[in-house]
Design a protein around this motif. Structure first.
Motif, short mmCIF file in Angstrom:
data_model
loop_
_atom_site.label_atom_id
_atom_site.label_comp_id
_atom_site.label_asym_id
_atom_site.label_seq_id
_atom_site.Cartn_x
_atom_site.Cartn_y
_atom_site.Cartn_z
N GLU A 149 0.93 -1.03 0.13
CA GLU A 149 0.24 -0.05 -0.08
C GLU A 149 0.73 1.22 -0.09
O GLU A 149 0.41 2.14 -0.60
CB GLU A 149 -0.84 -0.05 1.11
N ALA A 150 2.13 1.37 0.89
CA ALA A 150 3.06 2.35 0.67
C ALA A 150 3.36 2.56 -0.73
O ALA A 150 3.83 3.50 -1.14
CB ALA A 150 3.97 2.30 1.77
N THR A 153 5.62 12.19 -5.29
CA THR A 153 6.31 11.49 -4.48
C THR A 153 6.95 10.38 -5.49
O THR A 153 7.92 9.55 -4.98
CB THR A 153 5.15 10.77 -3.76
N ARG A 154 6.44 9.86 -6.53
CA ARG A 154 7.01 8.90 -7.35
C ARG A 154 8.65 9.43 -7.91
O ARG A 154 9.53 9.05 -7.79
CB ARG A 154 6.33 8.83 -8.77
N LEU A 155 8.72 10.80 -8.20
CA LEU A 155 10.05 11.69 -8.46
C LEU A 155 10.82 11.44 -7.14
O LEU A 155 12.08 11.22 -7.39
CB LEU A 155 9.71 12.82 -9.12
N GLU A 156 10.12 11.67 -5.97
CA GLU A 156 11.11 11.85 -4.88
C GLU A 156 11.73 10.38 -4.38
O GLU A 156 12.73 10.24 -4.10
CB GLU A 156 10.05 12.15 -3.63
N VAL A 157 10.93 9.37 -4.85
CA VAL A 157 11.66 8.11 -4.50
C VAL A 157 12.68 7.64 -5.66
O VAL A 157 13.67 7.16 -5.18
CB VAL A 157 10.59 6.74 -4.79
N ASP A 181 20.00 -8.73 3.27
CA ASP A 181 19.68 -8.02 4.40
C ASP A 181 19.64 -6.27 4.10
O ASP A 181 18.61 -5.85 4.36
CB ASP A 181 20.52 -8.03 5.43
N ARG A 182 20.37 -6.09 3.29
CA ARG A 182 20.59 -4.56 2.86
C ARG A 182 19.36 -4.22 1.92
O ARG A 182 18.84 -3.24 1.87
CB ARG A 182 21.93 -4.37 2.11
N CYS A 183 19.30 -5.08 0.90
CA CYS A 183 17.93 -4.87 -0.27
C CYS A 183 16.81 -4.75 0.55
O CYS A 183 15.92 -3.88 0.21
CB CYS A 183 18.16 -5.94 -1.01
N VAL A 184 16.51 -5.69 1.74
CA VAL A 184 15.24 -5.40 2.38
C VAL A 184 14.82 -3.95 3.00
O VAL A 184 13.96 -3.49 3.00
CB VAL A 184 15.05 -6.43 3.29
N GLN A 185 16.06 -3.77 3.57
CA GLN A 185 16.20 -2.34 4.43
C GLN A 185 15.94 -1.18 3.47
O GLN A 185 15.40 -0.27 3.66
CB GLN A 185 17.43 -2.03 5.17
N ASP A 186 16.76 -1.31 2.36
CA ASP A 186 16.69 -0.17 1.35
C ASP A 186 15.12 -0.13 0.89
O ASP A 186 14.75 1.04 0.57
CB ASP A 186 17.62 -0.66 0.14
N LEU A 218 13.10 3.08 1.27
CA LEU A 218 12.50 3.86 0.03
C LEU A 218 11.05 4.13 0.10
O LEU A 218 10.58 5.25 -0.07
CB LEU A 218 12.93 3.10 -1.40
N LEU A 219 10.10 3.10 0.47
CA LEU A 219 9.02 3.04 0.51
C LEU A 219 8.18 3.61 1.68
O LEU A 219 6.94 4.29 1.80
CB LEU A 219 8.23 1.86 0.18
N LEU A 220 8.89 3.68 2.80
CA LEU A 220 8.11 4.13 4.20
C LEU A 220 8.91 5.58 4.54
O LEU A 220 8.44 6.17 5.62
CB LEU A 220 8.30 3.18 4.92
N ALA A 221 9.92 6.13 3.75
CA ALA A 221 10.50 7.34 4.09
C ALA A 221 11.13 7.41 5.50
O ALA A 221 10.95 8.51 6.15
CB ALA A 221 9.50 8.54 3.86
#
Length: 323
Positions: A106-107, A117-121, A268-273, A277-280
């Motif tokens: 949903e985020a 927000t799409r450009l911000e991501v 692990d890093r990919c999950v956190q990234d 990105l999605l939850l700011a």
């Protein structure tokens, strides 16, 4: 009706976090069966047992057969499965999400649906790749131009470092052998990264198609995530392999990339990234659910007119509620 969302035998706490899994396992010329909660790979040399919960992505190469029960346990454990070629890698199928919540999805959809927000991501993705640059205020065209320049420079830099001749990126879809050794290695590395990124995206319950840089393809977000690590991991590993030998480039690239990814803890890093990105940078969802246990409850909710959530599985025809 509520049972539709229920997973099989595995509860959320029994599933291995995607960040703690083996990035991928490649099998070829064997038959894959199920034995209890493990899969077995049987060939002329014997049988190998592989715990399904430890697999991020299972790559099935030429000459591989897999049983329905084996696919069942892989799907239940949230592992991704890809049927691949001997020289290249293509991603065809995936398991269920490890999440029980749609919060990340949903985020993602909320940020994707708004142009700002799409450009911000997209800018945050660029900053993750090239932290020494500040992309604030850059348009999409400027982001793409800078990204293209940085990737070209990465190719030239890796060619100088390894001493591998480089005459530019050349790839014809479906003709892996048509490229020279460094191009073959770059292609194999890129396709492996797509499979790994797809496994993480699927495990977190995100949409593979809602991309912030790429667009219009069913794997747009997968391509976005894989590109985060292209210049840091994918391209350097490819040139290392090409510098070592021009023989058997595809399989050697897969092995070298697997070792590098596992050593670097990339999953692990990919999950956190993706979460960042999605939850700011949020630490709590609006409903108070901690992100560390995101999806820990297997439940289905209904959305109301006031954007509130109420439990599913009951009839609201006679309910006196203020929504």
């Amino acid at each position: 009706m509520a049972d539709v969302a229920r997973r099989g035998a595995s509860s959320p706490r029994e599933l291995t976090r995607v960040a703690e899994r083996i990035s991928f396992i490649y099998l070829e010329r064997c038959t894959v069966h199920r034995e209890d909660n493990a899969i077995t790979a049987e060939d002329a040399e014997g049988t190998t047992h592989i715990p399904s919960a430890t697999i991020g992505t299972l790559l099935l190469g030429p000459g591989t057969r897999i049983t329905h029960q084996a696919m069942s346990v892989l799907g239940d454990s949230g592992a991704a499965v890809a049927w691949v070629g001997e020289q290249g890698v293509r991603y065809y199928a995936g398991g269920r999400s490890l999440n029980r919540s749609a919060a990340l999805l949903e985020a993602q959809a909320t940020r994707w649906a708004n142009r700002r927000t799409r450009l911000e991501v997209a800018r945050r993705m660029y900053r993750l790749r090239f932290p020494e640059e500040d992309p604030s205020g850059l348009s999409r065209q400027e982001l793409l131009g800078r990204e293209g320049h940085r990737v070209k420079e990465c190719y030239r830099s890796e060619a100088r470092r390894t001493g591998v001749p480089w005459n530019g990126r050349h790839y014809i879809p479906g003709d892996f052998a048509g490229g020279d050794a460094p191009n073959q290695a770059v292609t194999a590395a890129a396709q492996c990264m797509y499979g790994i990124a797809h496994a993480v995206v699927a495990a977190l319950g995100c949409s593979p198609g809602l991309g912030f840089v790429h667009s219009g393809h069913e794997l747009s977000f997968v391509l976005d995530v894989a590109d985060l690590y292209k210049t840091e991991i994918g391209i350097p590993v490819a040139f290392d392999v090409a510098a070592d030998s021009i023989e058997d480039v595809g399989s050697r690239t897969r092995r070298a990339l697997r070792d590098r990814i596992n050593k670097a803890g990339l999953l692990d890093r990919c999950v956190q990234d993706i979460k960042d990105l999605l939850l700011a940078g949020q630490t709590q969802m609006e409903n108070g659910e901690d992100l560390e246990v995101l999806g820990g409850q297997d439940r289905v909710m209904l959305r109301t007119d006031r954007d509130m959530s109420v439990p599913a599985g009951r009839n609201y025809a006679e309910a006196e509620v203020s929504w």
